[in-house]
Design a protein around this motif. Sequence first.
Motif, PDB file in Angstrom:
ATOM      1  N   VAL A  21       0.879  -1.174   0.040  1.00 24.43           N
ATOM      2  CA  VAL A  21      -0.117   0.143   0.036  1.00 24.43           C
ATOM      3  C   VAL A  21       0.830   1.331  -0.138  1.00 24.43           C
ATOM      4  CG1 VAL A  21      -0.203   0.311   2.445  1.00 24.43           C
ATOM      5  CG2 VAL A  21      -1.863   1.061   1.140  1.00 24.43           C
ATOM      6  N   ALA A  22       0.563   2.373  -0.518  1.00 21.63           N
ATOM      7  CA  ALA A  22       1.041   3.501  -0.429  1.00 21.63           C
ATOM      8  C   ALA A  22       0.831   4.201   0.784  1.00 21.63           C
ATOM      9  CB  ALA A  22       0.592   4.599  -1.607  1.00 21.63           C
ATOM     10  N   ASP A  65       6.970   8.722  -0.108  1.00 18.66           N
ATOM     11  CA  ASP A  65       5.857   9.365   0.215  1.00 18.66           C
ATOM     12  C   ASP A  65       5.383   9.300   1.675  1.00 18.66           C
ATOM     13  OD1 ASP A  65       5.274   6.525   0.326  1.00 18.66           O
ATOM     14  OD2 ASP A  65       3.145   6.818  -0.682  1.00 18.66           O
ATOM     15  N   ALA A 125      -0.320   6.995   1.801  1.00 14.74           N
ATOM     16  CA  ALA A 125      -1.655   7.764   1.779  1.00 14.74           C
ATOM     17  C   ALA A 125      -2.780   6.916   2.034  1.00 14.74           C
ATOM     18  CB  ALA A 125      -1.599   8.609   0.419  1.00 14.74           C
ATOM     19  N   ARG A 126      -2.799   5.690   1.759  1.00 20.57           N
ATOM     20  CA  ARG A 126      -3.713   4.700   1.898  1.00 20.57           C
ATOM     21  C   ARG A 126      -3.763   3.812   3.130  1.00 20.57           C
ATOM     22  NH1 ARG A 126      -6.875   4.993  -2.834  1.00 20.57           N
ATOM     23  NH2 ARG A 126      -5.983   6.170  -4.516  1.00 20.57           N
ATOM     24  N   LEU A 127      -2.658   4.090   3.965  1.00 23.26           N
ATOM     25  CA  LEU A 127      -2.445   3.229   5.075  1.00 23.26           C
ATOM     26  C   LEU A 127      -3.398   2.920   5.796  1.00 23.26           C
ATOM     27  CD1 LEU A 127      -0.160   1.337   6.669  1.00 23.26           C
ATOM     28  CD2 LEU A 127       0.700   3.457   7.426  1.00 23.26           C
ATOM     29  N   GLU A 128      -4.274   3.947   6.289  1.00 21.43           N
ATOM     30  CA  GLU A 128      -5.266   3.744   7.384  1.00 21.43           C
ATOM     31  C   GLU A 128      -6.273   2.979   6.858  1.00 21.43           C
ATOM     32  OE1 GLU A 128      -8.139   6.665   9.818  1.00 21.43           O
ATOM     33  OE2 GLU A 128      -6.511   7.778   9.057  1.00 21.43           O
ATOM     34  N   ALA A 129      -6.619   3.314   5.551  1.00 24.37           N
ATOM     35  CA  ALA A 129      -7.890   2.193   5.058  1.00 24.37           C
ATOM     36  C   ALA A 129      -7.133   1.101   4.711  1.00 24.37           C
ATOM     37  CB  ALA A 129      -8.147   2.874   3.543  1.00 24.37           C
ATOM     38  N   ALA A 130      -6.092   0.662   4.543  1.00 21.27           N
ATOM     39  CA  ALA A 130      -5.434  -0.624   4.139  1.00 21.27           C
ATOM     40  C   ALA A 130      -5.470  -1.492   5.669  1.00 21.27           C
ATOM     41  CB  ALA A 130      -4.068  -0.757   3.537  1.00 21.27           C
ATOM     42  N   ARG A 140      -8.872  -2.685   6.457  1.00 19.15           N
ATOM     43  CA  ARG A 140      -9.333  -3.960   5.312  1.00 19.15           C
ATOM     44  C   ARG A 140      -8.492  -5.140   5.699  1.00 19.15           C
ATOM     45  NH1 ARG A 140      -7.656  -1.121   1.019  1.00 19.15           N
ATOM     46  NH2 ARG A 140      -6.230  -2.950   0.424  1.00 19.15           N
TER      47      ARG A 140
END
Length: 103
Positions: A27-28, A52, A30-35, A38
């Motif tokens: 995961v990038a 990043d 920027a998308r860590l929290e959502a990943a 999930r």
Amino acid sequence: MGNGADGVLPVILLVGTVKGPVGAARVAFARLEAALARIMPDRVICDLFGNDGDAMMVAEVLAALEWRGRLTVVAPGLPNRRMVQQELQSIAPWIRVEVVAGL
């Protein structure tokens, strides 16, 4: 989540471009929290300095979410990994932090 002891392999999440085990989710930053929500990983692996986001930023996100697991920070050529590990560990004492030269 698995820890390997019960025959279930741990779930690993790679952040950014860090090298890691084959089959791990990536995961990038920027998308860590959502990943995290999930995937629910047992272990997160990141570079000390990423394109990043850096390890401090990753640790802060993990701490804010009260995530409990193992954070592995890859930092080749670092003269004092223990000092960096202690600084990252201070962000979230309940996370097992390790700073390694490579995987």
